[in-house]
Design a protein around this motif. Sequence first.
Motif, PDB file in Angstrom:
ATOM      1  N   VAL A  47       0.863  -1.181   0.000  1.00 11.54           N
ATOM      2  CA  VAL A  47       0.000   0.000   0.000  1.00 11.54           C
ATOM      3  C   VAL A  47       0.897   1.227   0.000  1.00 11.54           C
ATOM      4  O   VAL A  47       1.724   1.403   0.900  1.00 11.54           O
ATOM      5  CB  VAL A  47      -0.923   0.032   1.233  1.00 11.54           C
ATOM      6  CG1 VAL A  47      -1.762   1.312   1.218  1.00 11.54           C
ATOM      7  CG2 VAL A  47      -1.834  -1.187   1.253  1.00 11.54           C
ATOM      8  N   PHE A  48       0.746   2.055  -1.021  1.00 10.84           N
ATOM      9  CA  PHE A  48       1.496   3.300  -1.122  1.00 10.84           C
ATOM     10  C   PHE A  48       0.578   4.466  -0.782  1.00 10.84           C
ATOM     11  O   PHE A  48      -0.640   4.399  -0.976  1.00 10.84           O
ATOM     12  CB  PHE A  48       2.071   3.472  -2.531  1.00 10.84           C
ATOM     13  CG  PHE A  48       3.176   2.507  -2.860  1.00 10.84           C
ATOM     14  CD1 PHE A  48       4.503   2.862  -2.671  1.00 10.84           C
ATOM     15  CD2 PHE A  48       2.898   1.237  -3.342  1.00 10.84           C
ATOM     16  CE1 PHE A  48       5.531   1.982  -2.966  1.00 10.84           C
ATOM     17  CE2 PHE A  48       3.909   0.338  -3.644  1.00 10.84           C
ATOM     18  CZ  PHE A  48       5.229   0.707  -3.452  1.00 10.84           C
ATOM     19  N   ASP A  49       1.170   5.547  -0.285  1.00 13.97           N
ATOM     20  CA  ASP A  49       0.390   6.695   0.166  1.00 13.97           C
ATOM     21  C   ASP A  49       1.115   7.982  -0.194  1.00 13.97           C
ATOM     22  O   ASP A  49       2.348   8.042  -0.160  1.00 13.97           O
ATOM     23  CB  ASP A  49       0.192   6.620   1.688  1.00 13.97           C
ATOM     24  CG  ASP A  49      -0.515   7.843   2.242  1.00 13.97           C
ATOM     25  OD1 ASP A  49      -1.723   7.983   1.986  1.00 13.97           O
ATOM     26  OD2 ASP A  49       0.145   8.666   2.907  1.00 13.97           O
ATOM     27  N   LEU A  50       0.346   9.014  -0.545  1.00 12.45           N
ATOM     28  CA  LEU A  50       0.920  10.326  -0.798  1.00 12.45           C
ATOM     29  C   LEU A  50      -0.040  11.397  -0.331  1.00 12.45           C
ATOM     30  O   LEU A  50      -1.266  11.203  -0.353  1.00 12.45           O
ATOM     31  CB  LEU A  50       1.241  10.536  -2.279  1.00 12.45           C
ATOM     32  CG  LEU A  50       0.047  10.636  -3.242  1.00 12.45           C
ATOM     33  CD1 LEU A  50       0.419  11.530  -4.420  1.00 12.45           C
ATOM     34  CD2 LEU A  50      -0.364   9.269  -3.763  1.00 12.45           C
ATOM     35  N   ALA A  51       0.502  12.515   0.135  1.00 12.74           N
ATOM     36  CA  ALA A  51      -0.315  13.665   0.514  1.00 12.74           C
ATOM     37  C   ALA A  51      -0.706  14.429  -0.740  1.00 12.74           C
ATOM     38  O   ALA A  51       0.092  14.587  -1.666  1.00 12.74           O
ATOM     39  CB  ALA A  51       0.461  14.570   1.465  1.00 12.74           C
ATOM     40  N   VAL A  52      -1.969  14.910  -0.777  1.00  8.58           N
ATOM     41  CA  VAL A  52      -2.478  15.655  -1.939  1.00  8.58           C
ATOM     42  C   VAL A  52      -2.875  17.050  -1.456  1.00  8.58           C
ATOM     43  O   VAL A  52      -4.015  17.280  -1.038  1.00  8.58           O
ATOM     44  CB  VAL A  52      -3.677  14.940  -2.572  1.00  8.58           C
ATOM     45  CG1 VAL A  52      -4.126  15.668  -3.835  1.00  8.58           C
ATOM     46  CG2 VAL A  52      -3.337  13.492  -2.898  1.00  8.58           C
ATOM     47  N   PRO A  53      -1.959  18.007  -1.501  1.00  7.49           N
ATOM     48  CA  PRO A  53      -2.274  19.348  -0.997  1.00  7.49           C
ATOM     49  C   PRO A  53      -3.197  20.101  -1.947  1.00  7.49           C
ATOM     50  O   PRO A  53      -3.253  19.811  -3.147  1.00  7.49           O
ATOM     51  CB  PRO A  53      -0.900  20.007  -0.916  1.00  7.49           C
ATOM     52  CG  PRO A  53      -0.105  19.338  -2.000  1.00  7.49           C
ATOM     53  CD  PRO A  53      -0.583  17.910  -2.019  1.00  7.49           C
ATOM     54  N   GLU A  54      -3.924  21.067  -1.400  1.00  6.57           N
ATOM     55  CA  GLU A  54      -4.775  21.912  -2.237  1.00  6.57           C
ATOM     56  C   GLU A  54      -3.927  22.766  -3.172  1.00  6.57           C
ATOM     57  O   GLU A  54      -4.299  23.024  -4.318  1.00  6.57           O
ATOM     58  CB  GLU A  54      -5.648  22.807  -1.354  1.00  6.57           C
ATOM     59  CG  GLU A  54      -6.612  22.062  -0.443  1.00  6.57           C
ATOM     60  CD  GLU A  54      -7.715  21.371  -1.219  1.00  6.57           C
ATOM     61  OE1 GLU A  54      -7.968  21.755  -2.370  1.00  6.57           O
ATOM     62  OE2 GLU A  54      -8.328  20.440  -0.656  1.00  6.57           O
ATOM     63  N   ILE A  55      -2.780  23.215  -2.654  1.00  4.59           N
ATOM     64  CA  ILE A  55      -1.852  24.040  -3.439  1.00  4.59           C
ATOM     65  C   ILE A  55      -0.450  23.472  -3.238  1.00  4.59           C
ATOM     66  O   ILE A  55      -0.072  23.098  -2.130  1.00  4.59           O
ATOM     67  CB  ILE A  55      -1.887  25.510  -2.992  1.00  4.59           C
ATOM     68  CG1 ILE A  55      -3.287  26.083  -3.156  1.00  4.59           C
ATOM     69  CG2 ILE A  55      -0.880  26.342  -3.779  1.00  4.59           C
ATOM     70  CD1 ILE A  55      -3.446  27.496  -2.626  1.00  4.59           C
ATOM     71  N   GLY A  56       0.311  23.436  -4.299  1.00  6.79           N
ATOM     72  CA  GLY A  56       1.685  22.986  -4.179  1.00  6.79           C
ATOM     73  C   GLY A  56       1.882  21.571  -4.693  1.00  6.79           C
ATOM     74  O   GLY A  56       0.970  20.935  -5.230  1.00  6.79           O
TER      75      GLY A  56
END
Length: 269
Positions: free
Chosen positions: A134-143
């Motif tokens: 299981v891989f995970d990444l943060a998805v910011p609104e900006i950037g």
Amino acid sequence: MAAKPPTEEDERRTAERDDAKVWGERAPQGRLWVLELDSGRARMVDGLGDRHVVEVAQRPDGGPLAILSWATPEPDPGCLACEVHAVDLDTGKVQALGEAASQASSPTWWRADGAWHLCYLATTLPGPVGGRAVFDLAVPEIGSPGEHRNLTSGMTVCPSGLAQVAAGPPLALFADGLDTAIYRLDPETRRFQPVCSVEGLLAWLTASTAGEVVAAAASTAYQPLDIHAGRPDRLVRLSDTRPETREIEWGSRNASPTRRPTGWISTGC
């Protein structure tokens, strides 16, 4: 998600029964379409270019869609060139979230520390043959998006499914010998913790808003595949696809005298 409408050339070939297939030519491309309810018209989201769309997941708050795409619909090279995107359906804006690990599937949203994250299943490096993770990444609104991190590194069981939980961290299925275990992601440690163990095979897991009730297809050495639902540790069979199999005397899969066929999925935490 659907293929583009057939062209005049496609229709001609169909009419003339010209059905020869050449690798890499005329493969149907999966595209992302949006149905406008007011007009009844469907419009294609063109910000993904020629990428072949394979899976879509809606963010629980009605925000953007998570998209998994291949460079080509041909499965062999496509599974080695998977990318992740977030698509805003109101504006059509496409946010590139980077290249996914090999054979990525099951995009799943969850929220932690005031930010949205996206999990997915994939094969570990070097691929294409290897253990699933299981891989995970943060998805910011900006950037820029975060790093694709392996959340199951070092675990002795292999993930086989993910289930999005609208009001909490995701649930996951793990193959545990000949049985299946349900785990839940701990948002503090970013590690999966066991919830319960289920006898036999569990697949296609879905969850209620808080994850307290789940549904899945389940089977054992003595029971065919049926739909079950309930608390993870108290699953009840809802369908009965093969009632005639109850007349069969099955052999035991192990030597334990306490293990015997049952009408329900046997579970325990």
